[in-house]
Enzyme design. Structure first.
Site, PDB file in Angstrom:
ATOM      1  N   ARG A 183      43.264  44.248  37.757  1.00 49.92           N
ATOM      2  CA  ARG A 183      42.051  44.622  37.021  1.00 49.92           C
ATOM      3  C   ARG A 183      41.799  46.124  37.119  1.00 49.92           C
ATOM      4  O   ARG A 183      40.649  46.570  37.122  1.00 49.92           O
ATOM      5  CB  ARG A 183      40.841  43.821  37.493  1.00 49.92           C
ATOM      6  CG  ARG A 183      41.049  42.324  37.527  1.00 49.92           C
ATOM      7  CD  ARG A 183      41.627  41.759  36.253  1.00 49.92           C
ATOM      8  NE  ARG A 183      41.838  40.316  36.329  1.00 49.92           N
ATOM      9  CZ  ARG A 183      42.467  39.604  35.396  1.00 49.92           C
ATOM     10  NH1 ARG A 183      42.942  40.213  34.320  1.00 49.92           N
ATOM     11  NH2 ARG A 183      42.628  38.305  35.517  1.00 49.92           N
ATOM     12  N   ASN A 225      43.690  39.246  46.700  1.00 48.87           N
ATOM     13  CA  ASN A 225      44.883  38.395  46.635  1.00 48.87           C
ATOM     14  C   ASN A 225      45.923  39.065  47.533  1.00 48.87           C
ATOM     15  O   ASN A 225      46.771  39.822  47.089  1.00 48.87           O
ATOM     16  CB  ASN A 225      45.372  38.264  45.195  1.00 48.87           C
ATOM     17  CG  ASN A 225      44.394  37.477  44.344  1.00 48.87           C
ATOM     18  OD1 ASN A 225      43.838  36.481  44.780  1.00 48.87           O
ATOM     19  ND2 ASN A 225      44.162  37.942  43.125  1.00 48.87           N
ATOM     20  N   LYS A 302      39.768  36.397  50.947  1.00 50.82           N
ATOM     21  CA  LYS A 302      39.695  35.436  49.853  1.00 50.82           C
ATOM     22  C   LYS A 302      40.526  34.238  50.274  1.00 50.82           C
ATOM     23  O   LYS A 302      41.729  34.363  50.523  1.00 50.82           O
ATOM     24  CB  LYS A 302      40.241  36.043  48.566  1.00 50.82           C
ATOM     25  CG  LYS A 302      40.290  35.072  47.379  1.00 50.82           C
ATOM     26  CD  LYS A 302      40.828  35.775  46.133  1.00 50.82           C
ATOM     27  CE  LYS A 302      40.906  34.822  44.941  1.00 50.82           C
ATOM     28  NZ  LYS A 302      41.382  35.513  43.711  1.00 50.82           N
ATOM     29  N   GLU A 306      41.859  30.206  43.714  1.00 46.55           N
ATOM     30  CA  GLU A 306      42.911  30.666  42.817  1.00 46.55           C
ATOM     31  C   GLU A 306      44.279  30.715  43.510  1.00 46.55           C
ATOM     32  O   GLU A 306      45.066  31.632  43.328  1.00 46.55           O
ATOM     33  CB  GLU A 306      42.554  32.047  42.247  1.00 46.55           C
ATOM     34  CG  GLU A 306      41.293  32.030  41.411  1.00 46.55           C
ATOM     35  CD  GLU A 306      40.956  33.388  40.803  1.00 46.55           C
ATOM     36  OE1 GLU A 306      40.455  33.407  39.662  1.00 46.55           O
ATOM     37  OE2 GLU A 306      41.172  34.408  41.477  1.00 46.55           O
ATOM     38  N   ARG A 339      34.658  35.856  51.229  1.00 47.33           N
ATOM     39  CA  ARG A 339      34.231  35.747  49.834  1.00 47.33           C
ATOM     40  C   ARG A 339      33.851  34.305  49.468  1.00 47.33           C
ATOM     41  O   ARG A 339      34.530  33.356  49.852  1.00 47.33           O
ATOM     42  CB  ARG A 339      35.330  36.235  48.887  1.00 47.33           C
ATOM     43  CG  ARG A 339      35.611  37.717  49.019  1.00 47.33           C
ATOM     44  CD  ARG A 339      36.726  38.156  48.098  1.00 47.33           C
ATOM     45  NE  ARG A 339      36.267  38.462  46.755  1.00 47.33           N
ATOM     46  CZ  ARG A 339      36.735  37.918  45.646  1.00 47.33           C
ATOM     47  NH1 ARG A 339      37.668  36.974  45.690  1.00 47.33           N
ATOM     48  NH2 ARG A 339      36.284  38.284  44.470  1.00 47.33           N
ATOM     49  N   LYS A 375      29.589  37.085  44.550  1.00 43.66           N
ATOM     50  CA  LYS A 375      29.548  37.811  43.280  1.00 43.66           C
ATOM     51  C   LYS A 375      28.135  37.781  42.704  1.00 43.66           C
ATOM     52  O   LYS A 375      27.360  36.861  42.960  1.00 43.66           O
ATOM     53  CB  LYS A 375      30.526  37.206  42.273  1.00 43.66           C
ATOM     54  CG  LYS A 375      31.989  37.459  42.623  1.00 43.66           C
ATOM     55  CD  LYS A 375      32.919  37.011  41.502  1.00 43.66           C
ATOM     56  CE  LYS A 375      34.373  37.323  41.837  1.00 43.66           C
ATOM     57  NZ  LYS A 375      35.303  37.020  40.727  1.00 43.66           N
ATOM     58  N   ASP A 380      31.952  34.786  36.827  1.00 42.88           N
ATOM     59  CA  ASP A 380      32.966  35.782  37.172  1.00 42.88           C
ATOM     60  C   ASP A 380      32.732  37.094  36.447  1.00 42.88           C
ATOM     61  O   ASP A 380      33.424  37.405  35.482  1.00 42.88           O
ATOM     62  CB  ASP A 380      34.369  35.244  36.837  1.00 42.88           C
ATOM     63  CG  ASP A 380      35.480  36.132  37.365  1.00 42.88           C
ATOM     64  OD1 ASP A 380      35.188  37.012  38.183  1.00 42.88           O
ATOM     65  OD2 ASP A 380      36.641  35.940  36.966  1.00 42.88           O
ATOM     66  N   GLU A 408      36.687  44.679  33.902  1.00 43.99           N
ATOM     67  CA  GLU A 408      37.595  43.574  33.577  1.00 43.99           C
ATOM     68  C   GLU A 408      37.154  42.813  32.338  1.00 43.99           C
ATOM     69  O   GLU A 408      37.972  42.459  31.491  1.00 43.99           O
ATOM     70  CB  GLU A 408      37.689  42.625  34.767  1.00 43.99           C
ATOM     71  CG  GLU A 408      38.512  41.382  34.503  1.00 43.99           C
ATOM     72  CD  GLU A 408      38.532  40.420  35.678  1.00 43.99           C
ATOM     73  OE1 GLU A 408      39.109  39.329  35.531  1.00 43.99           O
ATOM     74  OE2 GLU A 408      37.970  40.748  36.748  1.00 43.99           O
ATOM     75  N   TRP A 558      39.574  27.729  33.064  1.00 42.27           N
ATOM     76  CA  TRP A 558      40.175  29.008  32.708  1.00 42.27           C
ATOM     77  C   TRP A 558      40.160  29.216  31.194  1.00 42.27           C
ATOM     78  O   TRP A 558      40.592  30.261  30.709  1.00 42.27           O
ATOM     79  CB  TRP A 558      41.627  29.081  33.211  1.00 42.27           C
ATOM     80  CG  TRP A 558      41.741  29.245  34.700  1.00 42.27           C
ATOM     81  CD1 TRP A 558      40.754  29.511  35.586  1.00 42.27           C
ATOM     82  CD2 TRP A 558      42.954  29.155  35.476  1.00 42.27           C
ATOM     83  NE1 TRP A 558      41.244  29.588  36.859  1.00 42.27           N
ATOM     84  CE2 TRP A 558      42.596  29.380  36.835  1.00 42.27           C
ATOM     85  CE3 TRP A 558      44.292  28.906  35.162  1.00 42.27           C
ATOM     86  CZ2 TRP A 558      43.532  29.361  37.864  1.00 42.27           C
ATOM     87  CZ3 TRP A 558      45.222  28.895  36.193  1.00 42.27           C
ATOM     88  CH2 TRP A 558      44.844  29.123  37.525  1.00 42.27           C
TER      89      TRP A 558
END
Length: 715
Positions: A183, A225, A302, A306, A339, A375, A380, A408, A558
């Site tokens: 991103r 990630n 995280k 995902e 997170r 968040k 998202d 993003e 998604w």
């Protein structure tokens, strides 16, 4: 060489010296062009005395002298004697003159980062002082004074006392070890891992300066990630080199911890957080990290989201995982930021509800040095989201805000979108957790539930582009995040005004129109992307451009169709008691605001309700008519912004003027693309014509549906 050639060469060299590429950000320190104000400043500050020689103070001295000499166009002496016109910079304990002028109780609530800037009279000498409890406060005070001068504020009679509302103010870099940036839309990662630790790019120092200037005191170097290799000896040596640069600007380094690191790096057969061998591995790893970076801040994690490994792989809870890591860093003063952006492994009921459902039952079960990072919204980072229902729902657990500075879902680095209004919209939202006035900002700063640990994070928009952020105006979002992290009550207009004046010009003929379109830019973007509460209708994976028709992803949530649910009967996601009942996660006062069609604001209509195409809003327009009006209004606003910028050429340097002009042309094209693609698609369900007077789409729906972007940035 002929004289003409020499003249041309000199002119070219002169142009290059004056060229504005955006690298200096808001720290430009160019000479003040108002002679009257220049004389006032020169009279107020004739010399500087800074008491102390710590690395932080040495950087404060360098910044102050560089800034003053640039702004005042004169050499400022660094003296030990105090006289009229001296700027004295010293901590309370480090200078007797400060102790004679300042009551210590004035500093008691400022911690080690707050500061006082005050005009004083000492022995019939009028002076300006910056004081604090710690050198970090002096550094922040220096930057604040320079900001006042850059924005042409009076400094003859100052009385400023300020301290950060939030303890940990961090950038989260989603940077990978191969220098790609998830991103990221401003080039490659600025961390040159290959040449570290041997080569320290001067850009690292300028990065630290920029962050310190707006009060950011921490940076997470690596992607959530995570790659376990960042915890290896090879990379810890590189991390230590960066930490050594940042430390002198009061910035701590943090790392993302891959939960499976004990298996991947340590050769263990499990990463079960309740396994004694796993716990011991993390304790030894933490001790190793602190041997390289003594002031290491801690871990960002995280997990079980995902595809990332986590404690649920071993039938353990998020609290089990977070507490294991917290115990490892606690002896060294570190924290764990865990997170709350999670996905269930099964088909979700409503993605909106997942974080609340998993974390609410764990309230009070985390260690004292754990903060749950949430968040701003429940889906998202959408162009518009309601505040996350976890804010206010976990009174026994510190909650850390996570904003996304990188765009993003907001047009990458081709769209001018000033995000302070988005940040403020969330921070100022009332959760009603403990009655009226329990704002999200008060939850995050810990004041509502008396938490000593507080934090706020911004997902970075920084890359190795010469101007750091890709779009010159994207710098404003980095700036705005830092200013709001220090003082969440600041007004978005004030922040924009400061940034424009420091970054471009103090000329009101430039400042006023630019401030106006900056403040409108986020709302305009919502209009041409996701009006009336539409959300997550961007292209799959890359999130570039509209793709409301997409319905083929591995997971239902998604796909855009999951969120808008359009068909011939209507459009929108029912989150009321007759739908997913996600609204039940809010306190009653908030729930009542959104529960009924009559009370729900148009901005969130399709977030919380499914309505027929013919449903009439308070404006009298049907949903279809209102969608059309919003999409066209967004495009029209971008065109007006273009016209405004085109009229400002005489007030700004040619380099940045032309760059912004080209990017605005791209934004106009993308806004038209969004408008046409979305309305053509939704029209297949509404079966209603475009209202009279609107320019018709210049392409077919099939054209837009067949567009592909295999190399879109940021994936």
């Amino acid at each position: 060489m002929k004289r003409t050639s020499c003249t041309l060469l000199l002119l070219l060299l002169f142009h290059c010296l004056l060229a504005e590429d955006g690298y200096r950000l808001w720290l430009r320190y160019d000479k003040i062009d108002n002679n009257s104000l220049l004389q006032q400043y020169q009279s107020a500050i004739r010399s500087v005395h800074i008491a102390g020689n710590s690395p932080v103070l040495m950087n404060a001295r360098k910044e102050l002298l560089t800034g003053l000499q640039g702004l005042l166009d004169t050499r400022i002496s660094d003296k030990t004697s105090l006289e009229t016109g001296t700027l004295l910079v010293a901590t309370y304990n480090n200078h007797e003159t400060i102790r004679s002028l300042i009551d210590q109780k004035d500093l008691n609530t400022l911690g080690n980062e707050g500061f006082i800037i005050r005009t004083v009279n000492s022995q019939q000498k009028k002076m300006l002082i910056i004081t604090a409890n710690d050198d970090a406060g002096l550094l922040y005070g220096v930057f604040h004074l320079l900001r006042l001068m850059q924005t042409r504020q009076p400094i003859q009679q100052l009385s400023i006392t300020t301290a950060p509302a939030i303890q940990h103010r961090l950038l989260n870099h989603w940077d990978n070890l191969n220098r790609t940036v998830e991103r990221g839309y401003a080039g490659s990662s600025i961390w040159d891992w290959h040449r570290l630790p041997g080569y320290l790019d001067p850009r690292y120092t300028d990065y630290a300066r920029a962050n310190a200037s707006i009060g950011i005191n921490g940076t997470v170097l690596t992607n959530v990630n995570a790659n376990a290799r960042i915890l290896s000896k090879e990379y810890l040596e590189k991390v230590a080199a960066l930490a050594n640069v940042f430390r002198a600007y009061h910035i701590k380094v943090y790392l993302t911890a891959r939960f499976s690191a004990p298996v991947e790096l340590g050769g263990l057969k499990t990463a079960d957080p309740l396994d004694p061998q796993v716990q011991d591995w993390w304790k030894k790893k933490a001790a190793e990290i602190y041997s390289y970076v003594p002031d290491f801040g801690g871990f960002l994690v995280k997990a079980n989201s995902e595809g990332q490994p986590g404690p649920q792989n071993y039938n353990r809870t998020h609290a089990d995982g977070a507490n294991m890591l917290a115990d490892a860093v606690a002896p060294h003063g570190g924290i764990v930021m865990w997170r709350a952006f999670v996905y269930s492994s099964e088909k979700p009921d409503d993605r909106f509800k997942q974080a609340y459902d998993e974390f609410k039952p764990l309230d009070g079960k985390f260690r004292k040095n754990v903060v749950v990072q949430v968040k701003n919204g429940p889906i998202d980072f959408q162009p518009r989201e309601p505040f996350h229902p976890l804010f206010g729902a976990m009174p026994a657990t510190p909650l850390m805000m996570e904003f996304q500075i990188t765009q993003e879902y907001l047009g990458f680095a081709t769209n001018l979108v000033y995000l302070a209004p988005l940040f403020k919209e969330c921070l100022d939202s009332d959760t009603y957790a403990k009655g009226k006035g329990t704002t999200v900002a008060k939850i995050v700063n810990g004041s509502i539930d008396n938490h000593s640990l507080s934090g706020i994070a911004g997902v970075s928009n920084i890359g190795n582009d010469i101007n750091w952020c890709g779009h010159p105006f994207a710098q404003s979002n980095w700036y705005a995040f830092g200013r709001l992290a220090w003082t969440p009550s600041l007004d978005a207009a004030q922040i924009a005004n400061e940034w424009i004046r420091q970054t471009f010009s103090n000329n009101p003929s430039f400042v006023n129109p630019v401030q106006e379109f900056m403040l409108a830019s986020r709302e305009n973007t919502v209009q041409y992307m996701t009006p009336l509460g539409l959300h997550h209708i961007m292209g799959n994976s890359h999130h570039y451009g509209p793709a409301p028709w997409t319905n083929h992803a591995q997971r239902a949530d998604w796909d855009p169709v999951y969120y808008h649910k359009a068909d011939t009967t209507g459009i929108g996601f029912n989150r009321t008691t007759t739908g997913s009942n996600a609204l039940a996660q809010y306190f009653p006062e908030v729930r009542r605001q959104y529960e009924t069609l009559s009370s729900c604001p148009d901005d969130y209509l399709l977030w919380f309700h499914r309505v027929p195409w013919s449903y009439r809003l308070s404006s009298g327009k049907t949903v279809w008519q209102a969608l059309c009006a919003q999409y066209y209004a967004g495009v029209d606003a971008v065109r007006r912004m273009q016209q405004t910028w085109n009229g400002l050429e005489t007030y700004v340097d040619a380099e940045r003027y032309n760059q912004v002009k080209q990017l605005m042309a791209m934004q106009e094209q993308e806004a038209v693309w969004w408008r046409n693609a979305c309305l053509l698609y939704f029209q297949t369900y509404s079966r209603m014509p475009l209202p009279d007077g609107y320019e018709p789409p210049n392409q077919t729906l099939e054209y837009y549906m067949n567009l592909r972007f295999p190399f879109a940035p940021g994936i």
